[in-house]
Design an enzyme around this catalytic site. Structure first.
Site, PDB file in Angstrom:
ATOM      1  N   TYR A 224     -33.839 -15.429  93.079  1.00  0.00           N
ATOM      2  CA  TYR A 224     -34.035 -14.155  92.371  1.00  0.00           C
ATOM      3  C   TYR A 224     -32.722 -13.617  91.811  1.00  0.00           C
ATOM      4  O   TYR A 224     -32.632 -13.232  90.648  1.00  0.00           O
ATOM      5  CB  TYR A 224     -34.666 -13.166  93.346  1.00  0.00           C
ATOM      6  CG  TYR A 224     -34.938 -11.781  92.821  1.00  0.00           C
ATOM      7  CD1 TYR A 224     -36.121 -11.492  92.151  1.00  0.00           C
ATOM      8  CD2 TYR A 224     -34.030 -10.741  93.027  1.00  0.00           C
ATOM      9  CE1 TYR A 224     -36.387 -10.212  91.696  1.00  0.00           C
ATOM     10  CE2 TYR A 224     -34.288  -9.463  92.585  1.00  0.00           C
ATOM     11  CZ  TYR A 224     -35.472  -9.195  91.917  1.00  0.00           C
ATOM     12  OH  TYR A 224     -35.733  -7.923  91.468  1.00  0.00           O
TER      13      TYR A 224
ATOM     14  N   SER B 272     -31.953  -6.504  87.508  1.00  0.00           N
ATOM     15  CA  SER B 272     -31.841  -5.939  88.860  1.00  0.00           C
ATOM     16  C   SER B 272     -30.373  -5.649  89.119  1.00  0.00           C
ATOM     17  O   SER B 272     -29.487  -6.291  88.523  1.00  0.00           O
ATOM     18  CB  SER B 272     -32.328  -6.955  89.898  1.00  0.00           C
ATOM     19  OG  SER B 272     -31.940  -6.568  91.209  1.00  0.00           O
TER      20      SER B 272
HETATM   21  C1  BMA Z   1     -34.315  -5.398  93.640  1.00  0.00           C
HETATM   22  C2  BMA Z   1     -35.186  -6.141  94.581  1.00  0.00           C
HETATM   23  C3  BMA Z   1     -35.357  -5.331  95.815  1.00  0.00           C
HETATM   24  C4  BMA Z   1     -34.013  -4.992  96.402  1.00  0.00           C
HETATM   25  C5  BMA Z   1     -33.146  -4.368  95.335  1.00  0.00           C
HETATM   26  C6  BMA Z   1     -31.749  -4.035  95.802  1.00  0.00           C
HETATM   27  O1  BMA Z   1     -34.211  -6.084  92.426  1.00  0.00           O
HETATM   28  O2  BMA Z   1     -34.587  -7.362  94.905  1.00  0.00           O
HETATM   29  O3  BMA Z   1     -36.141  -6.026  96.767  1.00  0.00           O
HETATM   30  O4  BMA Z   1     -34.171  -4.101  97.460  1.00  0.00           O
HETATM   31  O5  BMA Z   1     -33.059  -5.213  94.220  1.00  0.00           O
HETATM   32  O6  BMA Z   1     -31.078  -5.146  96.286  1.00  0.00           O
END
Ligand code: BMA
Length: 253
Positions: free
Chosen positions: A147, A134
Protein backbone atom coordinates in the site's frame (compact mmCIF):
# COMPACT_ATOMS: atom_id res chain seq x y z
CA UNK A 1 -23.93 25.83 -6.40
CA UNK A 2 -20.18 25.68 -6.93
CA UNK A 3 -20.38 22.82 -9.47
CA UNK A 4 -23.60 23.57 -11.34
CA UNK A 5 -23.72 21.59 -14.62
CA UNK A 6 -20.22 20.22 -14.07
CA UNK A 7 -19.59 16.50 -14.48
CA UNK A 8 -17.51 14.57 -11.97
CA UNK A 9 -16.44 10.93 -12.15
CA UNK A 10 -15.52 9.36 -8.82
CA UNK A 11 -14.00 5.89 -8.52
CA UNK A 12 -14.95 4.03 -5.37
CA UNK A 13 -17.70 6.57 -4.93
CA UNK A 14 -20.12 4.43 -2.92
CA UNK A 15 -18.17 4.53 0.34
CA UNK A 16 -15.89 6.63 2.52
CA UNK A 17 -14.11 9.59 0.97
CA UNK A 18 -15.60 8.81 -2.46
CA UNK A 19 -19.15 8.88 -1.13
CA UNK A 20 -18.46 12.13 0.73
CA UNK A 21 -17.19 13.65 -2.54
CA UNK A 22 -20.25 12.34 -4.42
CA UNK A 23 -22.56 13.95 -1.87
CA UNK A 24 -20.72 17.27 -1.80
CA UNK A 25 -20.47 17.61 -5.59
CA UNK A 26 -24.10 16.56 -5.98
CA UNK A 27 -25.26 19.09 -3.41
CA UNK A 28 -23.25 21.75 -5.27
CA UNK A 29 -25.05 21.04 -8.55
CA UNK A 30 -22.82 18.55 -10.38
CA UNK A 31 -23.72 15.49 -12.43
CA UNK A 32 -22.10 12.75 -10.37
CA UNK A 33 -20.94 9.45 -11.87
CA UNK A 34 -19.86 6.89 -9.34
CA UNK A 35 -17.68 4.01 -10.53
CA UNK A 36 -17.62 1.02 -8.24
CA UNK A 37 -17.61 -2.76 -8.22
CA UNK A 38 -20.81 -3.12 -6.25
CA UNK A 39 -23.80 -0.94 -5.75
CA UNK A 40 -24.84 -0.86 -2.10
CA UNK A 41 -28.47 -1.73 -1.38
CA UNK A 42 -29.10 1.71 0.02
CA UNK A 43 -27.44 3.50 -2.90
CA UNK A 44 -29.50 6.58 -3.60
CA UNK A 45 -30.83 7.00 -7.08
CA UNK A 46 -31.57 10.58 -7.93
CA UNK A 47 -31.48 12.64 -11.07
CA UNK A 48 -27.91 13.60 -11.96
CA UNK A 49 -26.53 10.84 -9.76
CA UNK A 50 -25.35 7.83 -11.75
CA UNK A 51 -23.85 4.50 -10.84
CA UNK A 52 -21.56 2.75 -13.30
CA UNK A 53 -20.43 -0.75 -12.45
CA UNK A 54 -16.71 -0.92 -13.19
CA UNK A 55 -13.66 -2.74 -11.93
CA UNK A 56 -11.14 0.05 -12.51
CA UNK A 57 -8.28 -2.45 -12.57
CA UNK A 58 -9.53 -3.86 -15.88
CA UNK A 59 -8.73 -1.82 -18.97
CA UNK A 60 -11.69 -3.09 -20.97
CA UNK A 61 -14.19 -2.28 -18.21
CA UNK A 62 -12.78 1.22 -17.78
CA UNK A 63 -12.96 1.87 -21.54
CA UNK A 64 -16.58 0.71 -21.61
CA UNK A 65 -17.49 2.77 -18.55
CA UNK A 66 -16.00 5.95 -20.00
CA UNK A 67 -17.56 5.43 -23.42
CA UNK A 68 -20.93 5.07 -21.71
CA UNK A 69 -20.24 8.24 -19.68
CA UNK A 70 -19.17 10.10 -22.83
CA UNK A 71 -22.37 9.03 -24.61
CA UNK A 72 -24.45 10.61 -21.82
CA UNK A 73 -22.35 13.68 -21.07
CA UNK A 74 -20.34 15.72 -23.53
CA UNK A 75 -17.82 16.78 -20.92
CA UNK A 76 -15.98 15.46 -17.90
CA UNK A 77 -14.81 18.30 -15.71
CA UNK A 78 -13.32 16.37 -12.81
CA UNK A 79 -12.01 12.88 -12.22
CA UNK A 80 -11.48 11.81 -8.62
CA UNK A 81 -9.31 8.70 -8.47
CA UNK A 82 -10.44 7.63 -5.05
CA UNK A 83 -10.88 3.84 -5.08
CA UNK A 84 -8.36 2.26 -2.77
CA UNK A 85 -7.56 -0.98 -1.05
CA UNK A 86 -5.17 -1.74 1.78
CA UNK A 87 -3.62 -5.10 2.64
CA UNK A 88 -1.38 -5.55 5.64
CA UNK A 89 1.99 -7.24 5.41
CA UNK A 90 5.72 -6.62 5.28
CA UNK A 91 7.52 -7.54 2.04
CA UNK A 92 8.05 -11.14 3.17
CA UNK A 93 4.46 -11.39 4.39
CA UNK A 94 2.82 -10.01 1.24
CA UNK A 95 1.66 -12.55 -1.32
CA UNK A 96 2.16 -11.87 -4.99
CA UNK A 97 -1.62 -11.75 -5.45
CA UNK A 98 -2.07 -9.17 -2.65
CA UNK A 99 0.76 -7.06 -4.11
CA UNK A 100 -0.90 -7.16 -7.53
CA UNK A 101 -4.35 -6.39 -6.14
CA UNK A 102 -3.13 -3.36 -4.18
CA UNK A 103 -1.24 -2.02 -7.20
CA UNK A 104 -4.09 -2.82 -9.60
CA UNK A 105 -6.71 -0.92 -7.63
CA UNK A 106 -4.70 1.96 -6.19
CA UNK A 107 -2.31 2.68 -9.04
CA UNK A 108 -3.31 0.99 -12.29
CA UNK A 109 -6.96 1.94 -11.71
CA UNK A 110 -5.99 5.61 -11.39
CA UNK A 111 -3.84 5.34 -14.52
CA UNK A 112 -6.63 3.70 -16.54
CA UNK A 113 -9.31 6.18 -15.45
CA UNK A 114 -6.98 9.10 -16.22
CA UNK A 115 -6.11 7.58 -19.60
CA UNK A 116 -9.80 7.46 -20.51
CA UNK A 117 -10.76 10.88 -19.14
CA UNK A 118 -7.78 12.85 -20.46
CA UNK A 119 -8.61 12.94 -24.19
CA UNK A 120 -11.95 14.63 -23.44
CA UNK A 121 -10.38 16.98 -20.90
CA UNK A 122 -7.72 17.98 -23.43
CA UNK A 123 -10.32 18.57 -26.14
CA UNK A 124 -12.28 20.71 -23.66
CA UNK A 125 -8.98 22.46 -22.86
CA UNK A 126 -9.91 22.08 -19.20
CA UNK A 127 -10.11 19.44 -16.52
CA UNK A 128 -8.92 18.46 -13.07
CA UNK A 129 -7.77 15.05 -11.89
CA UNK A 130 -7.47 14.42 -8.17
CA UNK A 131 -5.53 11.36 -7.04
CA UNK A 132 -6.41 10.28 -3.52
CA UNK A 133 -3.07 8.99 -2.24
CA UNK A 134 -2.17 8.82 1.45
CA UNK A 135 0.10 10.38 4.04
CA UNK A 136 1.81 7.01 3.58
CA UNK A 137 3.21 8.40 0.34
CA UNK A 138 5.58 10.32 2.68
CA UNK A 139 5.83 8.31 5.89
CA UNK A 140 5.00 4.65 6.39
CA UNK A 141 3.36 2.51 8.99
CA UNK A 142 4.74 -0.93 9.70
CA UNK A 143 3.53 -3.81 7.57
CA UNK A 144 1.74 -2.05 4.75
CA UNK A 145 4.50 -2.54 2.17
CA UNK A 146 2.34 -2.84 -0.95
CA UNK A 147 0.00 0.00 0.00
CA UNK A 148 2.67 2.51 0.99
CA UNK A 149 4.62 1.72 -2.19
CA UNK A 150 1.57 2.07 -4.45
CA UNK A 151 0.51 5.33 -2.76
CA UNK A 152 4.03 6.73 -3.17
CA UNK A 153 3.91 5.84 -6.88
CA UNK A 154 0.65 7.79 -7.18
CA UNK A 155 2.65 10.96 -6.61
CA UNK A 156 4.74 10.14 -9.69
CA UNK A 157 1.57 9.57 -11.68
CA UNK A 158 0.27 12.92 -10.42
CA UNK A 159 3.41 14.74 -11.57
CA UNK A 160 3.40 13.00 -14.96
CA UNK A 161 -0.19 13.97 -15.68
CA UNK A 162 0.38 17.53 -14.45
CA UNK A 163 3.45 17.94 -16.68
CA UNK A 164 2.18 16.18 -19.79
CA UNK A 165 -1.29 17.76 -19.96
CA UNK A 166 -0.58 21.31 -18.77
CA UNK A 167 -1.89 23.91 -19.18
CA UNK A 168 -5.27 22.35 -19.84
CA UNK A 169 -5.46 19.70 -17.16
CA UNK A 170 -4.40 20.08 -13.55
CA UNK A 171 -3.60 17.02 -11.49
CA UNK A 172 -3.21 17.12 -7.72
CA UNK A 173 -2.68 14.38 -5.14
CA UNK A 174 -4.50 14.52 -1.82
CA UNK A 175 -2.80 12.62 0.99
CA UNK A 176 -5.08 11.78 3.91
CA UNK A 177 -4.09 10.46 7.32
CA UNK A 178 -6.42 8.03 9.06
CA UNK A 179 -9.96 8.82 7.98
CA UNK A 180 -13.18 7.39 9.39
CA UNK A 181 -13.90 5.15 6.38
CA UNK A 182 -14.91 1.53 5.78
CA UNK A 183 -11.42 0.86 4.37
CA UNK A 184 -9.78 1.91 7.64
CA UNK A 185 -12.36 0.12 9.81
CA UNK A 186 -12.11 -3.06 7.72
CA UNK A 187 -8.31 -3.00 7.97
CA UNK A 188 -8.36 -2.41 11.71
CA UNK A 189 -10.94 -5.16 12.20
CA UNK A 190 -8.37 -7.68 10.98
CA UNK A 191 -6.22 -6.98 14.02
CA UNK A 192 -6.71 -9.13 17.15
CA UNK A 193 -7.16 -5.93 19.19
CA UNK A 194 -9.03 -3.41 17.02
CA UNK A 195 -9.78 -0.96 19.84
CA UNK A 196 -6.10 -0.60 20.67
CA UNK A 197 -5.20 -0.13 17.02
CA UNK A 198 -7.86 2.56 16.65
CA UNK A 199 -6.51 4.31 19.75
CA UNK A 200 -3.01 4.18 18.22
CA UNK A 201 -4.41 5.78 15.08
CA UNK A 202 -6.00 8.55 17.13
CA UNK A 203 -2.75 9.10 19.05
CA UNK A 204 -0.65 9.32 15.86
CA UNK A 205 -2.45 12.51 14.85
CA UNK A 206 -1.58 15.83 16.49
CA UNK A 207 -5.30 16.57 16.47
CA UNK A 208 -6.00 13.64 18.83
CA UNK A 209 -8.65 12.39 16.45
CA UNK A 210 -8.90 10.78 13.06
CA UNK A 211 -10.35 12.70 10.12
CA UNK A 212 -13.79 12.61 8.57
CA UNK A 213 -14.48 11.85 4.90
CA UNK A 214 -16.31 15.18 4.54
CA UNK A 215 -13.12 17.04 5.52
CA UNK A 216 -11.22 15.37 2.67
CA UNK A 217 -14.10 16.00 0.28
CA UNK A 218 -13.99 19.73 1.12
CA UNK A 219 -10.29 19.87 0.23
CA UNK A 220 -10.90 17.99 -3.02
CA UNK A 221 -13.74 20.34 -3.93
CA UNK A 222 -11.53 23.36 -3.37
CA UNK A 223 -8.76 21.84 -5.52
CA UNK A 224 -11.25 21.30 -8.35
CA UNK A 225 -12.42 24.90 -8.34
CA UNK A 226 -10.89 27.63 -10.49
CA UNK A 227 -9.84 29.31 -7.24
CA UNK A 228 -7.16 26.58 -7.09
CA UNK A 229 -6.04 27.02 -10.71
CA UNK A 230 -2.43 27.78 -9.70
CA UNK A 231 -2.09 24.41 -7.93
CA UNK A 232 -0.95 21.46 -10.01
CA UNK A 233 1.39 18.49 -9.67
CA UNK A 234 1.40 18.97 -5.90
CA UNK A 235 0.72 16.48 -3.13
CA UNK A 236 -1.30 18.00 -0.32
CA UNK A 237 -1.50 16.30 3.05
CA UNK A 238 -4.67 16.31 5.11
CA UNK A 239 -3.43 14.26 8.02
CA UNK A 240 -4.01 16.05 11.32
CA UNK A 241 -0.27 16.73 11.53
CA UNK A 242 0.68 13.04 11.48
CA UNK A 243 3.24 13.53 8.74
CA UNK A 244 5.31 16.15 10.58
CA UNK A 245 5.86 14.49 13.93
CA UNK A 246 8.82 12.34 14.93
CA UNK A 247 7.19 11.50 18.25
CA UNK A 248 8.81 12.05 21.64
CA UNK A 249 7.18 12.62 25.00
CA UNK A 250 4.61 15.35 25.20
CA UNK A 251 5.31 18.34 27.40
CA UNK A 252 2.44 19.81 29.35
CA UNK A 253 0.86 22.68 27.50
C1 BMA B 1 -4.12 5.68 5.39
C2 BMA B 1 -4.46 4.27 5.69
C3 BMA B 1 -4.85 4.16 7.12
C4 BMA B 1 -3.76 4.70 8.00
C5 BMA B 1 -3.39 6.09 7.54
C6 BMA B 1 -2.26 6.71 8.33
O1 BMA B 1 -3.84 5.84 4.04
O2 BMA B 1 -3.34 3.47 5.45
O3 BMA B 1 -5.13 2.81 7.46
O4 BMA B 1 -4.20 4.74 9.32
O5 BMA B 1 -3.04 6.07 6.18
O6 BMA B 1 -1.11 5.93 8.29
Amino acid sequence: MRFKDKTVVISGGTKGIGAACATLFYDEGANVIVLDIEKPFDFETKANWHYQNCNIAKGEEVREAFSSIKSKFDHIDYLINNAGIQKYGSVTETSESDWDLVFDVNLKGAFLCAQNALPLMVSQKKGVIINVASVQAFVSQQKVAAYTTAKTAMLGLTRSIAIDYAPYVRCVAVCPGTINTPMVHDSIALSPNPDEVMQECVDMHLTNRIGEPTEVAELIAFLCEDKASFITGEAIRIDGGLGISIGGSKKDI
